[in-house]
Design a protein around this motif. Structure first.
Motif, PDB file in Angstrom:
ATOM      1  N   THR A 149       2.818  73.762  77.641  1.00  0.00           N
ATOM      2  CA  THR A 149       1.632  73.278  76.941  1.00  0.00           C
ATOM      3  C   THR A 149       0.359  73.875  77.555  1.00  0.00           C
ATOM      4  OG1 THR A 149       2.705  71.193  76.369  1.00  0.00           O
ATOM      5  CG2 THR A 149       0.285  71.217  76.374  1.00  0.00           C
ATOM      6  N   ARG A 150      -0.527  74.351  76.673  1.00  0.00           N
ATOM      7  CA  ARG A 150      -1.826  74.854  77.135  1.00  0.00           C
ATOM      8  C   ARG A 150      -2.848  73.747  76.946  1.00  0.00           C
ATOM      9  NH1 ARG A 150      -4.051  80.201  75.150  1.00  0.00           N
ATOM     10  NH2 ARG A 150      -4.959  80.152  77.219  1.00  0.00           N
ATOM     11  N   ARG A 151      -3.532  73.418  77.982  1.00  0.00           N
ATOM     12  CA  ARG A 151      -4.528  72.345  77.930  1.00  0.00           C
ATOM     13  C   ARG A 151      -5.921  72.975  77.937  1.00  0.00           C
ATOM     14  NH1 ARG A 151      -4.770  68.213  81.830  1.00  0.00           N
ATOM     15  NH2 ARG A 151      -5.275  66.761  80.151  1.00  0.00           N
ATOM     16  N   LEU A 152      -6.646  72.666  76.894  1.00  0.00           N
ATOM     17  CA  LEU A 152      -7.995  73.231  76.788  1.00  0.00           C
ATOM     18  C   LEU A 152      -9.012  72.103  76.679  1.00  0.00           C
ATOM     19  CD1 LEU A 152      -7.196  76.016  74.156  1.00  0.00           C
ATOM     20  CD2 LEU A 152      -7.448  76.308  76.631  1.00  0.00           C
ATOM     21  N   TYR A 187      -7.182  72.081  83.375  1.00  0.00           N
ATOM     22  CA  TYR A 187      -7.265  72.814  82.103  1.00  0.00           C
ATOM     23  C   TYR A 187      -7.018  74.311  82.289  1.00  0.00           C
ATOM     24  CZ  TYR A 187      -9.072  68.384  80.639  1.00  0.00           C
ATOM     25  OH  TYR A 187      -9.166  67.044  80.385  1.00  0.00           O
ATOM     26  N   ASP A 188      -6.603  74.911  81.169  1.00  0.00           N
ATOM     27  CA  ASP A 188      -6.340  76.355  81.176  1.00  0.00           C
ATOM     28  C   ASP A 188      -7.525  77.147  80.622  1.00  0.00           C
ATOM     29  OD1 ASP A 188      -3.580  76.116  82.086  1.00  0.00           O
ATOM     30  OD2 ASP A 188      -3.225  75.195  80.119  1.00  0.00           O
ATOM     31  N   GLY A 189      -8.478  76.454  80.043  1.00  0.00           N
ATOM     32  CA  GLY A 189      -9.636  77.147  79.501  1.00  0.00           C
ATOM     33  C   GLY A 189     -10.620  76.160  78.915  1.00  0.00           C
ATOM     34  N   LEU A 249     -12.193  79.599  84.951  1.00  0.00           N
ATOM     35  CA  LEU A 249     -11.426  79.413  83.724  1.00  0.00           C
ATOM     36  C   LEU A 249     -11.992  80.300  82.612  1.00  0.00           C
ATOM     37  CD1 LEU A 249     -11.168  75.492  83.603  1.00  0.00           C
ATOM     38  CD2 LEU A 249      -9.339  77.111  84.166  1.00  0.00           C
TER      39      LEU A 249
END
Lengths: 364, 266
Positions: free
Chosen positions: B2-5, B77-79, B152
């Protein structure tokens, strides 16, 4: 022969300003009373245009700061951020003509406008990056333009806007900066910067060094005055000589003596011109900075740039003489971001934009 | 995986949040957290020890009500996506009213340059002016601040163009847009904005994501089906914008914008 006739002479009864002792040695040398006696008034209603060498930028800014009407035919769009406007040469003078160092340059600009001829495509230079600039104001567009046609269109617009300003001008303040210049013999125009310095390509067969003498400068000033009357009859001309020394000389002389020669020629020509033209006047900014009796030194550490204190003193006396700021309390209009192209020793928010400084990069 | 933004924004955050909520399965493997603040309150924050915290009472109130709580730890977060935040074509339109440059249809059609009211400027001067103006807007300032404090990736999602509904009115609400359309400069204005925003974002250490073409009509407007039913940034979702609003887009627009941003994010 009476006693009065034998002892009388022209120096009797002269005002204090005529004598070094009273006018200089014993005078209030912060204000120099009597040094400036304007031939005509400058008021908040006088419509003023400015042009000249780098030092002239100070004059425009201080006049604006004093509430004077300094005309601008090519103002920056209101929403253009100040730092962008400064970089693109807006607001320096009454048009985006950049620095006009010599009387010949001003004469030729006025002739170009008055004649109404189409801009000359031979005066478009290509930069090393392939972009194009106006050879008569090569640094006004710092990133150049895409095509010669675009440069010519902008020059046409520029000339029209300057003409519009001149038709409204009551007084042109022109600061003489240099006698040295480079002529493009193909077009007969004096260039503000030697080709190859920043833009263009130097061609020894085409680009010829000129160093105007007194007679040439005087003739140019008379031509300038006559041309100004074509735009607005009665327009007055106020001359100053920039106290800023030459950045470099191509005369073969030492740059110190070359500077002295140039400034002497300019000062003498301005004096003789003003003596003969009632609608002209001279303001001694040169003397106020360079005369030992005027205090100082009013130079920065490089002995070339005029210090902020020096500029403030000169302009304070100028404004006080015209009743625009009797206590010399006025200051310059807010300066734009520093756009100087000189080294660190040239830096400062109030420094003028000087094409001539490009030459400094070639000093050994 | 999962990408968390993290999605930060002002009132335009609502469109993206509405789009996200309406189609929860549209973006598998993506998890978004929306944090809003009204006006320029996202600048009333500080990034300290990796956590973005409110630095004023008003910002604290917005954070508490609009998804930020007491602060957001960026490490989770990833971004970061910055939504709207005044990175808008309106800035370009305001400048365009005062200047013209070679390449604009309106300049080519100008019968007499001498009497033209807007200033003739070089294309480079126009672009520099717009980049500088955009750089002073909330979205770019926030991006620059975040970039200084974290590494990020940051994407700036364009604010929607004004609504096509401005054309319904006898007197257009934005004269610049109406004038640009009348003079045929819409396409150039649109490209100018997208280019300048891309440069400004790069300078701030972020990437600009333009408005999706499918949501645009006549180059500088948002098609009315993407603005009808727009909602406000509020603690209670679904609160409608006023009927005469022309600035905000709806959840359908938000979904398209999320497609674009997540596409850019890979």
């Amino acid at each position: 022969m009476s006693e009065d006739e034998t002892t009388g002479h022209p120096y009797l009864g002269l005002p204090p300003r005529a004598f070094w002792k009273s006018a200089v040695a014993q005078a209030d040398r912060d204000r120099f009373p009597g040094l400036v006696t304007p031939r005509f008034a400058i008021t908040a209603q006088t419509r003023i245009a400015t042009a000249g060498s780098c030092f002239a930028q100070h004059i425009a800014r201080w006049l604006r700061g004093a509430g004077c009407r300094v005309l601008d035919g090519e103002p920056a769009p209101a929403s253009m951020p100040a730092q962008v406007a400064a970089r693109w040469g807006y607001g320096l003078y009454s048009g985006r003509y950049g620095n006009i160092y010599t009387a010949r340059q001003l004469r030729e600009l006025l002739e170009e406008i008055a004649l109404g001829a189409a801009p000359d495509p031979r005066l478009v230079w290509q930069r090393p990056d392939g972009r194009h600039v106006d050879a008569l104001r090569p640094t006004i567009e710092p990133e150049g333009m895409e095509s010669p046609a675009e440069v010519l269109l902008h020059r046409e617009w520029h000339l029209e806007r300057v003409a519009q300003v001149l038709r409204r001008t009551d007084l042109l303040i022109f600061t003489l900066g240099l006698t040295e210049g480079w002529e493009d013999t193909a077009t007969g125009r004096i260039l503000p910067v030697c080709p190859g310095v920043g833009a263009g390509r130097f061609d020894p067969a085409r680009h010829v060094f000129r160093n105007a003498g007194h007679a040439a400068v005087l003739a140019d000033l008379h031509a300038v005055h006559a041309l100004l009357q074509r735009f607005r009859p009665g327009m007055r001309l106020l001359l100053t000589v920039s106290p800023v020394p030459l950045t470099a000389t191509a005369s073969g002389e030492h740059v110190l003596t070359a500077t002295a020669w140039s400034k002497a020629v300019l000062r003498a020509a301005a004096g003789e011109f003003v003596a003969g033209v009632a609608a002209a006047d001279y303001f001694p900014s040169f003397e106020l900075v360079t005369q030992p009796a005027a205090g100082g030194p009013w130079f920065e550490a490089n002995w070339r740039s005029i210090s902020a204190a020096g500029v403030a003193r000169v302009m304070g006396i100028f404004l006080a003489a015209h009743g625009l700021a009797p206590d010399a309390a006025a200051g310059p209009a807010p300066a734009d971001d520093d756009a100087d192209e000189g080294g660190a020793d040239e830096g400062g928010a109030d420094d003028p934009v000087c094409d001539e400084l490009l030459l400094q990069a070639f000093a050994p | 995986m999962t990408r968390r933004l993290l999605v930060l924004g002002n009132s335009h955050l609502a469109a993206l949040a509405d789009g996200w909520r309406a189609q929860p399965g549209r973006w598998p493997g993506v998890e978004l957290r929306f944090v809003g603040a009204h006006g320029e309150r996202l600048l009333e924050t500080e990034l300290r020890d990796g956590t973005l915290r409110p630095a004023s009472a008003a910002a604290a109130q917005d954070f508490a009500r609009l998804g930020g709580g007491e602060g957001v730890a960026l490490a989770g977060y990833d971004g970061i996506i910055i939504a709207g935040a005044m990175v808008a074509l309106a800035s370009a339109a305001a400048l365009w009213r005062e200047m013209r440059w070679v390449g604009l249809p309106s300049l080519a059609a100008e019968p007499d340059l001498a009497t033209m009211a807007p200033a003739l400027v070089s294309r480079q001067a126009a672009q520099a002016a717009l980049v500088a103006r955009l750089s002073a807007r909330l979205g770019l300032r926030l991006a620059a601040r975040l970039r200084a404090g974290c590494d990020l990736p940051i994407w700036i999602a364009s604010q929607p163009r004004v609504s096509e509904t401005i054309l319904d009115r006898p007197r257009p609400a934005t004269r610049a847009h109406a004038e640009a359309l009348r003079l045929g400069d819409g396409a150039a204005l649109s490209a100018w904005f997208d280019t300048a925003a891309t440069i400004a974002a790069r300078q701030a250490g972020a990437a600009f994501v333009p408005q999706p073409p499918a949501t645009i009509t006549r180059d500088i407007l948002t098609a009315r089906r993407f603005t009808r039913g727009a909602t406000r940034l509020a603690a209670r979702p679904g609160l409608a914008q006023p009927g005469d609003d022309i600035l905000h887009a709806n959840g359908a627009w938000g979904a398209q914008m999320l497609d674009a941003v997540l596409g850019a994010a890979g």
